[in-house]
Design a protein around this motif. Structure first.
Motif, short mmCIF file in Angstrom:
data_model
loop_
_atom_site.label_atom_id
_atom_site.label_comp_id
_atom_site.label_asym_id
_atom_site.label_seq_id
_atom_site.Cartn_x
_atom_site.Cartn_y
_atom_site.Cartn_z
N ASP A 278 19.23 76.14 54.97
CA ASP A 278 18.62 74.85 54.69
C ASP A 278 17.11 74.92 54.95
O ASP A 278 16.29 74.55 54.11
CB ASP A 278 19.29 73.80 55.58
CG ASP A 278 18.69 72.42 55.34
OD1 ASP A 278 18.41 72.10 54.18
OD2 ASP A 278 18.49 71.68 56.33
N HIS A 279 16.76 75.45 56.11
CA HIS A 279 15.36 75.54 56.51
C HIS A 279 14.54 76.36 55.51
O HIS A 279 13.38 76.07 55.25
CB HIS A 279 15.29 76.17 57.90
CG HIS A 279 13.91 76.22 58.47
ND1 HIS A 279 13.17 75.10 58.71
CD2 HIS A 279 13.12 77.27 58.81
CE1 HIS A 279 11.99 75.44 59.20
NE2 HIS A 279 11.93 76.76 59.25
N LEU A 280 15.16 77.40 54.94
CA LEU A 280 14.43 78.27 54.02
C LEU A 280 14.63 77.85 52.55
O LEU A 280 14.26 78.58 51.63
CB LEU A 280 14.85 79.73 54.21
CG LEU A 280 14.65 80.30 55.62
CD1 LEU A 280 14.83 81.81 55.64
CD2 LEU A 280 13.27 79.97 56.16
N GLY A 281 15.22 76.69 52.36
CA GLY A 281 15.35 76.16 51.00
C GLY A 281 16.32 76.94 50.14
O GLY A 281 16.14 77.06 48.93
N LEU A 282 17.38 77.46 50.74
CA LEU A 282 18.32 78.33 50.01
C LEU A 282 19.71 77.74 49.89
O LEU A 282 20.61 78.41 49.36
CB LEU A 282 18.41 79.69 50.73
CG LEU A 282 17.14 80.54 50.69
CD1 LEU A 282 17.20 81.63 51.76
CD2 LEU A 282 16.96 81.16 49.31
N THR A 283 19.89 76.52 50.36
CA THR A 283 21.23 75.95 50.41
C THR A 283 21.93 75.99 49.05
O THR A 283 23.10 76.34 48.95
CB THR A 283 21.18 74.51 50.94
OG1 THR A 283 20.62 74.56 52.25
CG2 THR A 283 22.57 73.89 51.01
N ARG B 259 15.46 86.37 47.25
CA ARG B 259 16.17 87.43 47.97
C ARG B 259 15.48 87.76 49.29
O ARG B 259 16.13 87.99 50.30
CB ARG B 259 16.22 88.71 47.13
CG ARG B 259 17.22 88.61 46.03
CD ARG B 259 17.33 89.94 45.34
NE ARG B 259 17.42 89.71 43.91
CZ ARG B 259 17.70 90.64 43.01
NH1 ARG B 259 17.91 91.89 43.41
NH2 ARG B 259 17.79 90.33 41.76
N GLN B 260 14.15 87.79 49.25
CA GLN B 260 13.47 88.12 50.49
C GLN B 260 13.64 87.00 51.51
O GLN B 260 13.74 87.26 52.71
CB GLN B 260 11.98 88.43 50.23
CG GLN B 260 11.27 89.14 51.35
CD GLN B 260 11.89 90.49 51.69
OE1 GLN B 260 13.08 90.59 52.01
NE2 GLN B 260 11.09 91.55 51.62
N ARG B 261 13.72 85.75 51.04
CA ARG B 261 13.98 84.67 52.00
C ARG B 261 15.38 84.80 52.60
O ARG B 261 15.59 84.52 53.78
CB ARG B 261 13.78 83.31 51.34
CG ARG B 261 12.30 82.94 51.31
CD ARG B 261 12.09 81.52 50.85
NE ARG B 261 12.14 81.43 49.40
CZ ARG B 261 12.63 80.40 48.72
NH1 ARG B 261 13.13 79.36 49.35
NH2 ARG B 261 12.62 80.41 47.40
N VAL B 262 16.34 85.23 51.79
CA VAL B 262 17.68 85.48 52.32
C VAL B 262 17.62 86.58 53.38
O VAL B 262 18.23 86.48 54.46
CB VAL B 262 18.68 85.88 51.21
CG1 VAL B 262 20.03 86.25 51.80
CG2 VAL B 262 18.82 84.76 50.18
N ALA B 263 16.85 87.62 53.08
CA ALA B 263 16.73 88.72 54.04
C ALA B 263 16.10 88.23 55.35
O ALA B 263 16.49 88.67 56.44
CB ALA B 263 15.90 89.86 53.44
N VAL B 264 15.14 87.32 55.24
CA VAL B 264 14.52 86.77 56.46
C VAL B 264 15.54 85.92 57.22
O VAL B 264 15.65 86.01 58.45
CB VAL B 264 13.26 85.94 56.11
CG1 VAL B 264 12.74 85.20 57.34
CG2 VAL B 264 12.17 86.86 55.55
N ALA B 265 16.34 85.12 56.50
CA ALA B 265 17.38 84.33 57.16
C ALA B 265 18.36 85.25 57.89
O ALA B 265 18.72 85.01 59.05
CB ALA B 265 18.13 83.47 56.14
N ARG B 266 18.77 86.32 57.23
CA ARG B 266 19.68 87.28 57.87
C ARG B 266 19.04 87.88 59.11
O ARG B 266 19.70 88.07 60.14
CB ARG B 266 20.05 88.39 56.87
CG ARG B 266 20.95 89.44 57.47
CD ARG B 266 21.22 90.57 56.51
NE ARG B 266 19.98 91.20 56.06
CZ ARG B 266 19.91 92.20 55.20
NH1 ARG B 266 21.03 92.68 54.68
NH2 ARG B 266 18.75 92.70 54.85
N ALA B 267 17.74 88.19 59.02
CA ALA B 267 17.05 88.80 60.16
C ALA B 267 16.98 87.85 61.35
O ALA B 267 16.88 88.28 62.49
CB ALA B 267 15.64 89.23 59.74
N LEU B 268 17.02 86.53 61.07
CA LEU B 268 16.81 85.55 62.15
C LEU B 268 18.10 85.00 62.73
O LEU B 268 18.08 84.28 63.73
CB LEU B 268 15.97 84.38 61.62
CG LEU B 268 14.53 84.71 61.23
CD1 LEU B 268 13.88 83.49 60.58
CD2 LEU B 268 13.74 85.17 62.44
#
Ligand SMILES: Nc1ncnc2c1ncn2[C@@H]1O[C@H](COP(=O)(O)OP(=O)(O)OP(=O)(O)O)[C@@H](O)[C@H]1O
Ligand SMILES: [Mg+2]
Length: 224
Positions: free
Chosen positions: A128-133, A148-157
């Motif tokens: 939600d925070h990264l606008g990927l919902t 995809r890179q935002r997904v990777a950042v979400a996974r990293a966090l």
């Protein structure tokens, strides 16, 4: 002074062939620092990041992260260390294309043994925070590079790491998507996340980093 997140002392990484990839590097990173590692190709940037992540071991010197002597860990302990303390983002995302976006983000939490419900809540909060919902149930192959890179950042966090490491996070992105990821990393740093990023992207270094470490031939040439 608070304890450093990263403490490298006299770190040298030699390979059988060629000059050392890193030579006698000493570096301290404190909580909330955002460090951009710059330097020409082959100067040792990725080697430095891999040593901090416990993906590689120094030939000499010590690597301490969040109080853990990373250079001494065996394989299983090293994987546990990464899950608990480090979020990793790479140039080419390294997402699993058979899993949905949500499951990619959930995976590190599941591996860390976070109870299912708490893990799902944390993953959904990040999406939600990264606008990927709206992409949560898609597979990464259907997303743009920036998404995809935002997904990777979400996974990293997802495991709330003390340290976010990124190796050329905007290196494979076009201008607009790069801007998106730059803003995201800058916001994360603004929220207190300790970040170390390797980049050729001076705009990323300028917007996100409070400190620039420049490598040349495996040595720290500049730290400001
Ligand atoms: N597995 C390996 N075996 C031998 N030499 C290696 C190995 N990995 C890296 N090196 C050497 O170590 C040096 C530093 O490599 P490194 O990947 O850290 O550079 P870099 O600064 O990340 O470069 P780039 O900007 O191109 O990604 C290079 O000279 C490279 O050839
Ligand atoms: Mg590299």
């Amino acid at each position: 002074m608070t304890d450093p997140v990263i403490d490298l002392r006299g770190v040298t990484r030699r390979y059988d062939e060629g000059p050392p990839a890193l030579r006698d590097v000493t570096l301290t990173v404190r909580p909330g620092d955002s460090v951009a590692v710059l330097g020409p190709s082959g100067s040792g940037k990725s080697t430095l990041l891999n040593l901090i992540a416990g993906l590689d071991r120094p030939s000499e010197g010590t690597v301490t992260v969040a109080g853990t002597r990373v250079d001494r860990l065996g394989e299983a302990a090293s994987a546990r260390y990464r899950r608990a303390h480090v979020g990793l983002v790479f140039q080419f995302f390294n997402l699993l294309d058979d899993l949905t976006v949500r499951d990619n983000v959930l995976l590190p939490a599941q591996l860390a043994g976070t109870p299912g419900r708490a893990a799902r809540e944390q993953a959904d909060r990040l999406l939600d925070h990264l606008g990927l919902t709206r992409h949560a149930n898609a597979t990464p192959g259907r997303l743009s590079g920036g998404e995809r890179q935002r997904v990777a950042v979400a996974r990293a966090l997802v495991n709330r790491p003390a340290l976010l490491l990124a190796d050329e996070p905007t290196g494979a992105l076009d201008t607009a998507a790069g801007e998106d990821v730059r803003r995201l990393l800058t916001d994360l740093h603004g929220a207190g996340q300790t970040v170390v990023l390797v980049t050729h992207d001076l705009r990323l270094a300028e917007s996100c980093a409070t400190r620039v470490v420049r490598l040349r031939d495996g040595r720290v040439e500049e730290d400001r």
